[in-house]
Design a protein around this motif. Structure first.
Motif, short mmCIF file in Angstrom:
data_model
loop_
_atom_site.label_atom_id
_atom_site.label_comp_id
_atom_site.label_asym_id
_atom_site.label_seq_id
_atom_site.Cartn_x
_atom_site.Cartn_y
_atom_site.Cartn_z
N LYS A 1 0.84 -1.19 0.00
CA LYS A 1 0.00 0.00 0.00
C LYS A 1 0.88 1.24 0.00
O LYS A 1 1.97 1.24 0.57
N SER A 2 0.37 2.29 -0.62
CA SER A 2 1.10 3.55 -0.62
C SER A 2 1.00 4.19 0.76
O SER A 2 0.16 3.81 1.59
N MET A 3 1.87 5.16 1.02
CA MET A 3 1.84 5.87 2.31
C MET A 3 0.49 6.53 2.52
O MET A 3 -0.05 6.55 3.62
N LYS A 4 -0.10 7.08 1.45
CA LYS A 4 -1.41 7.73 1.56
C LYS A 4 -2.47 6.71 1.97
O LYS A 4 -3.29 6.97 2.84
N GLU A 5 -2.43 5.53 1.34
CA GLU A 5 -3.41 4.49 1.69
C GLU A 5 -3.25 4.05 3.14
O GLU A 5 -4.24 3.85 3.85
N LYS A 6 -2.02 3.90 3.59
CA LYS A 6 -1.77 3.53 4.99
C LYS A 6 -2.27 4.60 5.94
O LYS A 6 -2.91 4.30 6.96
N LEU A 7 -1.98 5.87 5.63
CA LEU A 7 -2.43 6.98 6.47
C LEU A 7 -3.95 7.04 6.51
O LEU A 7 -4.55 7.21 7.58
N ASP A 8 -4.59 6.89 5.37
CA ASP A 8 -6.06 6.89 5.31
C ASP A 8 -6.64 5.79 6.20
O ASP A 8 -7.63 6.00 6.90
N GLU A 9 -6.02 4.60 6.19
CA GLU A 9 -6.48 3.49 7.03
C GLU A 9 -6.35 3.82 8.51
O GLU A 9 -7.26 3.57 9.30
N ILE A 10 -5.20 4.38 8.89
CA ILE A 10 -4.96 4.73 10.30
C ILE A 10 -5.98 5.76 10.77
O ILE A 10 -6.58 5.63 11.84
#
Length: 153
Positions: A133-142
């Motif tokens: 996952k991209s950093m943006k996708e990880k941040l969105d999940e968090i």
């Protein structure tokens, strides 16, 4: 060592070696003349190495596990037929016992490989690592997990 081809797999290499031993054993004496048992044990030995190869070439974990299961079953079939050959006096007890033990070890190796694949994060063609996952996708999940919306932060 990186496994690129099925020939690189230790289980396939051992299956090939054992298949050659079965062919040598069945080429002599009374065993060579019992066409039914001779042909059946040869087919079972060939099945072990062939199913390892075919499963690997299919490119997916589920199919590989399915074909490894068939290969493992064929190891059992060879062992059973070696017992028959020994009972009929087609081979020396020491020779059949050694081959039976070798096929048992191969069966355990196949089982362990199947367990490894079941736990592996690698999926699909040639077991490449799943897409990260991209950093943006990880941040969105968090943020979502904490009840926050990235668009409002």
């Amino acid at each position: 060592m990186t496994v690129k081809y099925f020939e690189d797999l230790e289980i396939w290499q051992r299956a090939r070696d054992l298949t050659n031993k079965i062919y040598r054993l069945t080429s002599n004496g009374k065993f060579a003349k019992d066409y039914g048992l001779r042909d059946q044990i040869r087919r079972a030995a060939v099945s072990v190495m062939s199913n390892i190869a075919e499963g690997y070439e299919r490119g997916g974990n589920q199919e590989l596990i399915q074909f490894l299961s068939i290969a493992k079953g064929s190891c059992g079939e060879v062992r059973c037929q070696l017992h028959i050959a020994g009972d009929q006096g087609y081979a020396e007890t020491k020779e059949t016992a050694h081959l039976i033990d070798s096929f048992k070890k191969l069966s355990v190796m196949i089982h362990n490989f199947m367990d490894y694949i079941k736990k592996s994060p690698y999926k699909g063609a040639k077991y490449k690592q799943p897409k990260q996952k991209s950093m943006k996708e990880k941040l969105d999940e968090i943020l979502k997990d904490h009840g926050m919306d990235n668009n409002k932060v």
